[in-house]
Design a protein around this motif. Sequence first.
Motif, PDB file in Angstrom:
ATOM      1  N   ASP B 154      -4.211  -0.406  -6.816  1.00 51.73           N
ATOM      2  CA  ASP B 154      -3.564   0.653  -7.583  1.00 51.73           C
ATOM      3  C   ASP B 154      -4.527   1.150  -8.664  1.00 51.73           C
ATOM      4  O   ASP B 154      -4.706   2.354  -8.856  1.00 51.73           O
ATOM      5  N   ASP B 200       3.598  -0.109   0.636  1.00 48.91           N
ATOM      6  CA  ASP B 200       3.719   1.348   0.571  1.00 48.91           C
ATOM      7  C   ASP B 200       4.524   1.762  -0.655  1.00 48.91           C
ATOM      8  O   ASP B 200       4.193   2.721  -1.344  1.00 48.91           O
ATOM      9  N   ASP B 201       5.580   0.989  -0.933  1.00 53.48           N
ATOM     10  CA  ASP B 201       6.422   1.256  -2.088  1.00 53.48           C
ATOM     11  C   ASP B 201       5.624   1.153  -3.390  1.00 53.48           C
ATOM     12  O   ASP B 201       5.779   1.948  -4.308  1.00 53.48           O
ATOM     13  N   LEU B 202       4.757   0.146  -3.455  1.00 54.65           N
ATOM     14  CA  LEU B 202       3.997  -0.102  -4.680  1.00 54.65           C
ATOM     15  C   LEU B 202       2.809   0.846  -4.834  1.00 54.65           C
ATOM     16  O   LEU B 202       2.422   1.171  -5.948  1.00 54.65           O
ATOM     17  N   LEU B 203       2.212   1.260  -3.726  1.00 49.53           N
ATOM     18  CA  LEU B 203       0.982   2.041  -3.820  1.00 49.53           C
ATOM     19  C   LEU B 203       1.158   3.512  -3.453  1.00 49.53           C
ATOM     20  O   LEU B 203       0.506   4.369  -4.032  1.00 49.53           O
ATOM     21  N   GLY B 204       2.014   3.791  -2.484  1.00 50.34           N
ATOM     22  CA  GLY B 204       2.205   5.181  -2.053  1.00 50.34           C
ATOM     23  C   GLY B 204       0.927   5.833  -1.544  1.00 50.34           C
ATOM     24  O   GLY B 204       0.590   6.926  -1.958  1.00 50.34           O
ATOM     25  N   ILE B 205       0.170   5.116  -0.721  1.00 51.21           N
ATOM     26  CA  ILE B 205      -1.062   5.667  -0.146  1.00 51.21           C
ATOM     27  C   ILE B 205      -0.886   5.723   1.367  1.00 51.21           C
ATOM     28  O   ILE B 205      -0.308   4.823   1.964  1.00 51.21           O
TER      29      ILE B 205
END
Lengths: 238, 270
Positions: B154, B200-205
Amino acid sequence: MTLKSLNFTLLVVNVDNEELSILAEELNKKRMMAPDFFSNAPIVVNIESETLNLDFTQLKNVVSEQGFLLVGISGELSEPQKALLNAQNIAVLRSSRRHAGKTEVKTEVKEQQVQAAGVEPAALSGYIKTKIHTGRVRSGQQIYAKECDLVINGDVGAGAEVIADGNIHIYGALRGKALAGAMGDQSALIFCQALSPELVSIAGVYKLSEDLPHEFAGKSSIVSLQDEQIVLTNLSQI
Amino acid sequence: MAKVIVVTSGKGGVGKTTSSAAIGTGLAMSGAKTVIIDFDIGLRNLDLIMGCERRVVYDLINVINGEANLQQALVKDKRISDLFIMPASQTRNKDALTKEGVEKVIHDLKADGFEYIICDSPAGIEQGAMMALYFADEAVVTTNPEVSSVRDSDRITGMLSSKSYRSEQQLTPVKVHLLITRYCPERVEKEEMLSIDDIDDLLGIDLLGVIPESQDVLNASNLGEPVILNQDCDAGKAYQDAVDRLMGIERDLRFVTYEKKGFLSRIFGG
């Protein structure tokens, strides 16, 4: 070169005790919350009672040792104290809140200023545009909304910090730190869609995630300050 | 148009060099002239993973300092004709990397006809890592399914959007891809490991690929053979999928679900 009058929001620290080490500790605590933003921040010392026997030279030193700039002193001051301050070149300020009775006179003065200075109307009504950040705030990033509200359209990641002098609205999850009312506004609020912060703070009063009630974890919530305590309410129930 | 791709992560030991080697090799196998640059000055590893450590004469720092020219420092791969390695110096420290120096090397590589320039970043967020990502057009953020790795990813993703050439010049932002390595579907099932959705929830990449945890990766490293060359193993296939996606070819995710072994396969060892 024009001489005009403008309003500023200033950090004010209340002093109700002669012990200056307490003041030093308070200032240090505040500064540690966001060292970058508070470095050389202008500050006003408000004296709660004129019976306090304060050494103003020492007080000025304490403030500057903590990395703040003393703008002046306000509050309950006796005439000899005012004279002393004048002699030491420290400004004596009058807070508008404490002199509510004189509002009428003040408005008049203000109107005169409008004509004289010709400042934009938006600035005069005290309207400062909300700072809007679109996208995720990632670990290590710090976003500060000076003298206004802050809108984050995205998640605030763990290790990220969002700070505002006004309210903070997060359209996403709050996993990092959120500090509203950074200049001391106790009525500031934090809104978020999923609350799992590392820390929330309003006007310097803060709570760590482990001290927050569990039933709000991951829920859409409002963080407020009531009687110097951080209070959580469910966003959807209002 | 040449593309500069940085392989980065923030955290150490998550598979940056392994991934750089595999992705670089995969791109070169498609026929694109590719170079992998080792930015880990002082702790170079890429030459070992690529199995060319005995052929290193000059390195990136020599080129930056003008002690060698580009052609002298590039090590040609013996297996893939379009693949080259630019090794790091083992004897200097990371401060030897200058922005102007790196810019010139990348410019010269582009002029030399390289289509993909893969920058293998060192761990951390210091000079070496910053120089590796500064000129990137795209980034492959390598992450293990555990919280500290995700948080560092992140952080580095934030750096890509604020400390890169593209961000400073306000060009189109660096395109960031997420590569999850050492993924173990069985442990995800038991909730011992973060799932793809959690990450995905934590990074959104955008997800580029998921590489399963595999003994084959370590074996390949020890042999100096990029794991993508072993197309019989899951990790090799997963890297191939990731390379295909990087080139814009759609591939379904594989090796991300855990299938309990049935009675028959347990008996017959299927």
